[in-house]
Design an enzyme around this catalytic site. Structure first.
Site, PDB file in Angstrom:
ATOM      1  N   ASP A 274       0.829  -1.208   0.000  1.00 33.73           N
ATOM      2  CA  ASP A 274       0.000   0.000   0.000  1.00 33.73           C
ATOM      3  C   ASP A 274       0.862   1.257   0.000  1.00 33.73           C
ATOM      4  O   ASP A 274       1.869   1.346   0.712  1.00 33.73           O
ATOM      5  CB  ASP A 274      -0.910   0.014   1.222  1.00 33.73           C
ATOM      6  CG  ASP A 274      -1.825  -1.207   1.275  1.00 33.73           C
ATOM      7  OD1 ASP A 274      -1.422  -2.269   0.764  1.00 33.73           O
ATOM      8  OD2 ASP A 274      -2.925  -1.105   1.829  1.00 33.73           O
TER       9      ASP A 274
ATOM     10  N   HIS B 100      -0.927   4.718  -0.242  1.00 38.21           N
ATOM     11  CA  HIS B 100      -1.806   5.619   0.506  1.00 38.21           C
ATOM     12  C   HIS B 100      -1.331   7.075   0.475  1.00 38.21           C
ATOM     13  O   HIS B 100      -1.220   7.735   1.514  1.00 38.21           O
ATOM     14  CB  HIS B 100      -1.951   5.155   1.957  1.00 38.21           C
ATOM     15  CG  HIS B 100      -2.933   4.035   2.112  1.00 38.21           C
ATOM     16  ND1 HIS B 100      -4.277   4.171   1.825  1.00 38.21           N
ATOM     17  CD2 HIS B 100      -2.767   2.739   2.523  1.00 38.21           C
ATOM     18  CE1 HIS B 100      -4.899   3.033   2.048  1.00 38.21           C
ATOM     19  NE2 HIS B 100      -3.998   2.146   2.472  1.00 38.21           N
TER      20      HIS B 100
ATOM     21  N   ASP C  14      -4.226   0.344  -3.346  1.00 37.59           N
ATOM     22  CA  ASP C  14      -4.349   1.367  -2.302  1.00 37.59           C
ATOM     23  C   ASP C  14      -3.314   2.476  -2.514  1.00 37.59           C
ATOM     24  O   ASP C  14      -2.462   2.737  -1.660  1.00 37.59           O
ATOM     25  CB  ASP C  14      -4.200   0.749  -0.907  1.00 37.59           C
ATOM     26  CG  ASP C  14      -5.522   0.220  -0.384  1.00 37.59           C
ATOM     27  OD1 ASP C  14      -6.473   0.113  -1.184  1.00 37.59           O
ATOM     28  OD2 ASP C  14      -5.616  -0.097   0.815  1.00 37.59           O
TER      29      ASP C  14
ATOM     30  N   ASN D 284      -8.774  -1.886  -2.362  1.00 40.10           N
ATOM     31  CA  ASN D 284     -10.124  -1.553  -1.905  1.00 40.10           C
ATOM     32  C   ASN D 284     -10.360  -0.040  -1.835  1.00 40.10           C
ATOM     33  O   ASN D 284     -11.515   0.403  -1.771  1.00 40.10           O
ATOM     34  CB  ASN D 284     -10.384  -2.177  -0.533  1.00 40.10           C
ATOM     35  CG  ASN D 284      -9.471  -1.625   0.535  1.00 40.10           C
ATOM     36  OD1 ASN D 284      -8.251  -1.633   0.383  1.00 40.10           O
ATOM     37  ND2 ASN D 284     -10.034  -1.140   1.634  1.00 40.10           N
ATOM     38  N   HIS D 285      -9.301   0.786  -1.876  1.00 41.88           N
ATOM     39  CA  HIS D 285      -9.484   2.234  -1.875  1.00 41.88           C
ATOM     40  C   HIS D 285      -9.523   2.803  -3.289  1.00 41.88           C
ATOM     41  O   HIS D 285      -9.668   4.018  -3.439  1.00 41.88           O
ATOM     42  CB  HIS D 285      -8.371   2.905  -1.075  1.00 41.88           C
ATOM     43  CG  HIS D 285      -8.583   2.828   0.398  1.00 41.88           C
ATOM     44  ND1 HIS D 285      -9.262   3.781   1.115  1.00 41.88           N
ATOM     45  CD2 HIS D 285      -8.213   1.881   1.309  1.00 41.88           C
ATOM     46  CE1 HIS D 285      -9.293   3.451   2.385  1.00 41.88           C
ATOM     47  NE2 HIS D 285      -8.659   2.292   2.535  1.00 41.88           N
TER      48      HIS D 285
ATOM     49  N   HIS E 163      -4.550  -7.563  -3.522  1.00 47.21           N
ATOM     50  CA  HIS E 163      -4.531  -6.571  -2.451  1.00 47.21           C
ATOM     51  C   HIS E 163      -4.984  -7.164  -1.130  1.00 47.21           C
ATOM     52  O   HIS E 163      -4.327  -6.996  -0.102  1.00 47.21           O
ATOM     53  CB  HIS E 163      -5.421  -5.385  -2.807  1.00 47.21           C
ATOM     54  CG  HIS E 163      -5.485  -4.370  -1.701  1.00 47.21           C
ATOM     55  ND1 HIS E 163      -4.429  -3.556  -1.381  1.00 47.21           N
ATOM     56  CD2 HIS E 163      -6.477  -4.079  -0.810  1.00 47.21           C
ATOM     57  CE1 HIS E 163      -4.753  -2.786  -0.356  1.00 47.21           C
ATOM     58  NE2 HIS E 163      -5.989  -3.090   0.019  1.00 47.21           N
TER      59      HIS E 163
END
Length: 948
Positions: free
Chosen positions: A602, A604, A634, A666-667, A719
């Site tokens: 990830d 982010h 992500d 998932n983001h 993921h």
């Protein structure tokens, strides 16, 4: 009158025009005396063909070059994935008996499956089924039961009396059949069909290796355990030997005398003398059965291995080796045979004299330790283990034999029955695997000395035949930081020598899409004025300056940009996103990646960590090394520079589409981004007008990203985790049916729930999963009892519930915007409510039954996230077995060290955003190369946090 108990509406009606011929009926005991390829071991169908009139069964086997059948067993065939078991059986019978066969009373009197074995393979850990059918042939069908047949020109089928099979007088059997024939012979005599059935059996790797001393069995150690511990045989060697055992025996599970001889002489060349192999056969079978199990073979091979110390287990094996008549005693002739092996330089008379001397010494040893208290000799020739009588009758029992060795009367026995068995078998397995890989015969010296020099696997050879090597039409100049500073074309002159051409100075139109590899190299990769290169440099400068701000006061790329330049900036972002969209639309949900590969977790919105990864892992752009880079999703949310991270990764993908793989997290879903920070970040940086436009452009790309990647066809990467939907089905098969380019949220597209589960699922150890399951069940039942008790108290207390219907939902989790609608049981109470029966409070509801069913499969609803599932090691191993995977690499969770290992180090979680949300976690990546998986931490201690 005979009755037909099979199916009359079988494949003969449904496939009346079928001309397919099954050619896999026992030709798999090949001249190599094992399966040609390990991958050919598959679900197997075994047929016991019985003629009740002649009381015979059918056996078949392959002919050698001289037309002799060396090995035979029941007919069998492997299951075809495009057919049912019934169709496979029908096609097999058609192959044996020809077109005169039909699946009806004309051919069959009875047809029943009698045995089901579920076997776990050692290398892939995949489970396969072996089903045994009992088929009673109609003897009136043109005397088919008396004819000797040749199938496909190589397979010989012949009928044998059942009593010969029970007595064991049939020669060259690949595995014993006496136990099977005895069972259904008793069924025939008692006219009981239930006597034929066996309980289904599951043979797992754990059950196979439970005899090993380190298998975790809480039992007292035996002499065999002590030998195995002292021999330093590893679990890996045991697994390889079991792999070799299955390859040799399958579809049988035990060795016969003929199979053992083939294993020792022809497969591994451990012996060349048939008499010595027969002695080993007696020595290995310490249970004295007519078959040899893997446990007996393993202990026997370890015992004869040269490094194994001379212990009691080895002495027992030597005793059985020379006990040719298997009466439990060594006669005078057997003692002479052993002395001849101890003294190979002696002639026959000297051996006889030495043996007599040894027997005399044994008599003196025993008589000195065991005084004669009885003057009555034994009445029979069978000798007790009292030693003195044994010597008098020229017999030596094991106790006497053991005392003679420990008393140093029989010296040099440690040299008997020695072989480099394990080393030879390991060598043969290595050569066999390499031959399968490279597609040609190899010697062991070729494998050891030339693996990395002259040998190439078949896939590489085929790929290079289709894509031959070519000289690049340019040369480059790199500085000491490995950064590209100059590139020039090379032109081919008439003398075929490369010459320096003009330097590149292309004014690239941003709307032109490269149409060839050469054009893409010059117009996108090497041109510093191409949009991807320009924006990568812009993002680097943005990160190094103070323009980006901090977590509390963050700014974007368009900060302080003149108003007249803003439309051009928006247009360029649109072009990057449109090119990226066309690129990822060509990728499937599941993509293949070859090693060496860096797997990055990830991000982010942490632009500092992302550019630190660039400095460490890919300082040269474009990429000249062989490494590939796989991002697990992500990229946005939480961090303040999500947009810059997304554009940077888009540009990387455009520069090297074959070396960069971006997966969806998932983001990368609109609904999640609206709840978290990405959409608000765009509004703050670019205003509502441009922010909404950028939000839509980037999400169009996110909607088309692949969901998982397979590294070297063995390592599954995604993921989140593995899906519950599609359980038992291969990943590629289930994913091919799913649409692309849309949101996977269950509310919008319930048919894409499998994609949603891949994004959100988490691993959980077996004990934790069981604890979670029991807690949910207890909470549900407590809620039901509490609601029922409130209803009873209200009625008995004289009160009445309100007239309007009230419902009390019982839920497993707190629903959020990301969770699908969960149907929960309701307790409805009205003024007409009756007392619920007492027993109904303790009965399982359909929801509990469904929860229990999921738990037994290794899944449980993810309480922490409110959606998708937890999956246990059981579910993970099943998923790997179905898809032939060995490991899994994922993101989605924040380990303190940047990585975490689950399920025996086969499930790896990595996270590449340090200082995440107030945590002091580290940044880590995973490197896959040369059959190794390496965990790499990146030093980002000096980087600032990108999140609150």
């Amino acid at each position: 009158m005979s009755t037909f108990t099979g199916s009359t509406s079988g494949p003969n009606q449904a496939n009346s025009t079928t001309t397919t011929t099954i050619t896999t009926i026992l030709p798999l005991i090949t001249p190599k005396y094992s399966l040609e390829y390990y991958d050919r071991i598959n679900h197997c169908l075994i047929l016991i063909l019985h003629c009740p009139l002649h009381k015979k069964v059918a056996l078949c086997g392959p002919k050698d070059s001289s037309g002799i059948v060396k090995y035979q067993w029941f007919p069998y065939s492997f299951f075809s994935p495009n057919q049912t078991w019934k169709q496979t059986r029908y096609e097999t019978m058609r192959t044996i008996f020809g077109r005169e066969w039909s699946d009806g009373p004309h051919s069959i009197l009875k047809c029943r499956w009698i045995e089901l074995v579920r076997l776990q393979l050692p290398r892939s850990q995949k489970f396969i089924n072996r089903i045994m059918y009992y088929i009673q042939i109609n003897p009136n069908m043109n005397d088919m039961c008396e004819r000797v047949r040749t199938i496909n020109g190589t397979i010989h089928l012949e009928w044998y009396p059942i009593k010969d099979g029970i007595k064991g007088t049939i020669n060259n059997l690949w595995a014993p059949i006496d136990a099977i024939l005895s069972q259904f012979n008793s069924m025939i005599n008692t006219n009981s069909e239930t006597a034929m059935y066996r309980q289904p059996v599951e043979i797992t790797l754990q059950s196979v290796f439970n005899f090993l001393p380190n298998s975790g069995q809480m039992i007292a150690p035996t002499r065999d355990d002590e030998m195995l511990l002292e021999s330093n045989v590893t679990d890996r060697e045991a697994e390889r030997l079991y792999d070799d055992y299955i390859e040799h025996c399958f579809p049988c599970l035990f060795m016969s005398r003929a199979s053992f001889e083939c294993y020792m002489i022809m497969r591994h060349h451990l012996e060349s003398n048939s008499d010595r192999v027969n002695s080993y056969w007696n020595a290995f079978r310490y249970d004295n059965k007519q078959c040899l199990s893997f446990q007996e073979l393993f202990i026997g091979l370890v015992a004869i291995n040269r490094p194994t110390p001379h212990c009691e287990t080895r002495i027992k094996l030597i005793f059985r080796f020379y006990d040719n008549d298997q009466d439990g005693y060594l006669s005078k002739e057997e003692i002479r045979s052993m002395v001849a092996d101890l003294k190979p330089n002696m002639n026959k008379k000297e051996v006889e004299l030495e043996a007599d001397v040894k027997l005399l010494q044994i008599r003196r040893l025993i008589t000195s330790r065991t005084p004669n208290t009885s003057n009555t000799p034994p009445k029979t020739g069978k000798v007790n283990n009292d030693g003195r009588t044994a010597v008098r009758k020229a017999f030596v029992g094991f106790n006497t034999f053991f005392k003679a060795i420990t008393g140093r009367i029989l010296q040099g026995t440690s040299k008997l029955c020695r072989s480099r068995a394990l080393l030879v078998i390991q060598r043969d397995l290595i050569v066999s695997r390499m031959e399968q890989t490279y597609g040609r015969k190899l010697s062991f010296r070729n494998v050891i000395t030339s693996t990395n020099q002259h040998l190439r696997c078949r896939s590489c050879v085929i790929r290079n035949q289709h894509y031959p090597y070519q000289l690049a039409n340019h040369w480059i100049l790199l500085n000491h930081n490995r950064q590209l500073i100059y590139v020039q074309r090379m032109s081919q002159s008439s003398s075929s020598s490369p010459t320096i051409g003009t330097s590149i100075g292309i004014e690239l139109s941003s709307k032109v899409v490269p149409t060839s590899v050469t054009q893409h190299s010059f117009e996108t990769q090497f041109d510093p004025n191409s949009l991807p290169n320009m924006y990568i440099k812009l993002i680097r400068d943005f990160n190094n300056s103070n323009m980006k701000g901090n977590v509390n006061e963050f700014r974007g790329l368009m900060h302080d940009m003149p108003i007249q330049q803003q439309p051009q900036f928006v247009t360029e972002i649109e072009i990057i996103c449109q090119r990226m969209l066309r690129l990822v639309q060509m990728e499937k949900h599941v993509v293949d990646v070859q090693s060496p590969t860096y797997v990055i977790g990830d991000i982010h919105g942490n632009i500092e960590d992302l550019l630190t990864l660039e400095n460490v892992l890919w300082p040269t752009i474009p990429f000249f090394g062989g490494n590939r880079f796989l991002f697990l999703g992500d990229y946005v949310d939480r961090g303040r520079w999500s947009f810059e991270c997304a554009i940077y990764l888009f540009c990387l993908k455009l520069l090297a589409p074959n070396k960069i793989t971006l997966l969806r997290g998932n983001h990368e879903v609109r609904m999640i981004q609206m709840e978290y920070s990405y959409r608000m970040e765009l509004y703050v940086k670019f205003g509502e007008r441009y922010g909404e436009r950028f939000f839509e452009l980037t999400n169009q790309v996110f909607d088309n990203l692949p969901y998982c990647a397979i590294i070297d066809e063995r390592i599954y990467t995604a993921h989140g985790g593995i899906p519950f939907t599609g359980y038992g089905e291969t990943l590629r098969t289930s994913m091919e049916r799913l649409r692309k380019g849309c949101s996977p949220t269950p509310k919008e597209n319930p048919d894409l729930i499998q994609l949603w589960e891949i994004l959100w699922s988490d691993p959980m150890e077996n004990k934790a999963l069981r604890f979670q399951y029991e807690m949910i069940i207890d909470r549900r039942r407590a809620s039901v009892k509490r609601a029922a008790a409130n209803t009873i108290a209200m009625i008995l207390g004289g009160g009445s519930p309100p007239m309007s219907t009230t419902t009390t939902p019982i839920t497993m989790m707190e629903p959020t915007a990301t969770t699908p609608t969960v149907t929960t049981p309701m307790i409805t109470t009205t003024t007409q409510t009756r007392l619920p029966p007492v027993q109904s409070m303790n009965t399982s509801t359909p929801e509990e039954n469904q929860l229990t069913r999921q738990f037994r499969m290794g899944y449980l609803r993810n309480q922490r996230r409110g959606t998708a599932y937890f999956f246990s090691e059981q579910a993970f191993l099943t998923f790997c077995a179905v898809n032939s995977f060995t490991h899994m690499i994922r993101g989605h969770e924040v380990p303190p060290d940047g990585f975490r290992l689950n399920f025996g180090n086969r499930c790896i979680t990595t996270f590449s955003c340090s200082h995440y949300c107030g945590c002091n976690n580290r940044c880590a990546v995973v490197y896959v190369q040369d059959n190794r998986i390496r965990l790499v931490q990146i030093d980002t201690f000096m980087n600032n946090s990108a999140t609150d």
